[in-house]
Write an enzyme that holds these catalytic residues in place. Structure first.
Site, PDB file in Angstrom:
ATOM      1  N   HIS A 188     -19.819  38.389  58.706  1.00 48.91           N
ATOM      2  CA  HIS A 188     -18.377  38.093  58.599  1.00 48.91           C
ATOM      3  C   HIS A 188     -17.796  37.496  59.883  1.00 48.91           C
ATOM      4  O   HIS A 188     -16.733  36.887  59.849  1.00 48.91           O
ATOM      5  CB  HIS A 188     -17.581  39.365  58.271  1.00 48.91           C
ATOM      6  CG  HIS A 188     -17.874  39.935  56.925  1.00 48.91           C
ATOM      7  ND1 HIS A 188     -17.793  39.192  55.767  1.00 48.91           N
ATOM      8  CD2 HIS A 188     -18.256  41.192  56.542  1.00 48.91           C
ATOM      9  CE1 HIS A 188     -18.110  39.962  54.727  1.00 48.91           C
ATOM     10  NE2 HIS A 188     -18.415  41.169  55.175  1.00 48.91           N
ATOM     11  N   ASP A 200     -25.834  40.112  50.469  1.00 46.38           N
ATOM     12  CA  ASP A 200     -24.897  41.212  50.708  1.00 46.38           C
ATOM     13  C   ASP A 200     -23.815  41.169  49.614  1.00 46.38           C
ATOM     14  O   ASP A 200     -23.505  40.099  49.099  1.00 46.38           O
ATOM     15  CB  ASP A 200     -24.259  41.021  52.090  1.00 46.38           C
ATOM     16  CG  ASP A 200     -23.412  42.192  52.518  1.00 46.38           C
ATOM     17  OD1 ASP A 200     -23.912  43.038  53.284  1.00 46.38           O
ATOM     18  OD2 ASP A 200     -22.233  42.263  52.093  1.00 46.38           O
ATOM     19  N   HIS A 204     -20.772  41.385  49.925  1.00 50.67           N
ATOM     20  CA  HIS A 204     -19.600  40.642  50.400  1.00 50.67           C
ATOM     21  C   HIS A 204     -19.982  39.204  50.739  1.00 50.67           C
ATOM     22  O   HIS A 204     -21.102  38.941  51.171  1.00 50.67           O
ATOM     23  CB  HIS A 204     -19.026  41.318  51.647  1.00 50.67           C
ATOM     24  CG  HIS A 204     -18.691  42.765  51.448  1.00 50.67           C
ATOM     25  ND1 HIS A 204     -19.537  43.777  51.855  1.00 50.67           N
ATOM     26  CD2 HIS A 204     -17.631  43.349  50.851  1.00 50.67           C
ATOM     27  CE1 HIS A 204     -18.981  44.949  51.529  1.00 50.67           C
ATOM     28  NE2 HIS A 204     -17.838  44.711  50.920  1.00 50.67           N
ATOM     29  N   ASP A 248     -25.642  46.893  50.336  1.00 49.74           N
ATOM     30  CA  ASP A 248     -24.421  47.457  49.745  1.00 49.74           C
ATOM     31  C   ASP A 248     -24.265  47.005  48.290  1.00 49.74           C
ATOM     32  O   ASP A 248     -23.264  47.283  47.649  1.00 49.74           O
ATOM     33  CB  ASP A 248     -23.169  47.126  50.584  1.00 49.74           C
ATOM     34  CG  ASP A 248     -23.128  45.698  51.083  1.00 49.74           C
ATOM     35  OD1 ASP A 248     -23.950  44.877  50.625  1.00 49.74           O
ATOM     36  OD2 ASP A 248     -22.254  45.394  51.928  1.00 49.74           O
TER      37      ASP A 248
HETATM   38 ZN   LIG Z   1     -21.372  43.830  52.871  1.00 46.27          ZN
END
Ligand SMILES: [Zn+2]
Length: 296
Positions: free
Chosen positions: A108, A145, A147, A233
């Protein structure tokens, strides 16, 4: 690490100590002022960063440098010149697969700010390092991931030397990113591939998406090295992710990664850990994924 040490294949694995990335290497992706600001902030005792969803302390800066350096350590180990003479293999062990259980994660983090639990973008720094220090010209990055890997996408948005493919949960943190229509710009147009998936997606959904979108794109691109932002995750028992991937699913994802790396990459794969917030899910995910990668 406990789960890895218990895995049947662990005796065939070499454990190597990561070095710290130098500030110059971190600055392959990040603004020097940002790198220095993070260092000063950590050294002053740390605090909760406004764009980062966790606090940092004095140990966070060296930890972040080591997380960034782990990928570089693996790159140097995998790409070092072949031993001479080539037929004498003594001391000339070759590796093609590297895994770094990095904390903090990185995908990120953007040019001049931290995000999520990420300070420096470990995988983007590694890709730039491969381009500039090892003179590779085609790097493939698969990010599974839960996200969207917004920081990695931003780093290579206009760069046709890096094919970035992210599979992530639709309409989820970091919101309004990673839409199907987001494909890069300028020379980089078509070198970003976003595949949002609905909440609750499981093994079949992931494998179908990889087979339908990721594999054809990577086959066309024919990367010289495959990098993976592996977030566990997406595991079914993760407290944050809301997906349903199982150990068998991660093993099947690893089979696809091997396929992606079967062309010019000659099996070279470096995987960096991103998210994963259930310790048991993380252990099952890492050992299933890595075990299958090592089986070849
Ligand atoms: Zn993540």
């Amino acid at each position: 690490m406990e789960a890895v040490r218990k895995a049947s294949w662990h005796e065939n694995v070499d454990f190597i100590e990561p070095r710290e990335a130098t500030p110059d290497e971190v600055e392959l992706v990040h603004d020097p002022k940002y790198v220095d600001a993070i260092r000063r902030l950590c050294e002053a005792g740390g605090e909760f960063l406004p764009t980062m969803e966790c606090s940092v302390g004095p140990e966070s800066y060296p930890a972040a440098l080591r997380a960034a350096g782990a990928g570089l350590t693996l790159a140097d180990a995998i790409l070092r010149p072949p031993p001479t003479p080539p037929c004498n293999s003594r001391g000339g062990k070759r590796w093609s697969i590297g895994f770094a259980p990095t904390r903090p994660p990185g995908h990120h983090a953007v040019h001049d700010r931290p995000m999520g639990f990420c300070m420096f973008n470990n995988i983007a720094i590694l890709a730039r390092y491969l381009l500039t220090r090892h003179n590779l010209t085609r790097i493939g990055i698969l990010d599974f991931d839960v996200h969207h890997g917004n920081g990695t996408e931003a780093a290579f948005w206009r760069d046709p030397r890096v094919l970035f493919c992210s599979l992530h949960r639709d309409n989820f943190y970091p919101y309004n990113r990673g839409r199907r229509a987001d494909r890069g710009e300028g020379d980089g147009e078509g070198f970003t591939l976003n595949v949002p998936l609905p909440a609750g997606s499981g093994d079949d959904d992931y494998l179908k998406a990889i087979d339908r979108y990721a594999i054809p794109a990577f086959e066309d691109f024919d990367p010289q090295m495959v990098l993976v932002s592996a977030g566990f995750d997406t595991h079914w028992n993760d407290p944050l992710g809301g997906m349903r991937v199982t150990g068998a699913g991660y093993a099947s994802i690893a089979e696809r990664v091997l396929k992606i790396a079967s062309g010019s990459a000659e099996g070279r794969i470096i995987t960096l850990l991103e998210g994963g917030y259930s310790l048991s899910g993380l252990a099952e995910g890492v050992t299933s994924y890595l075990g299958r990668l090592l089986e070849g």
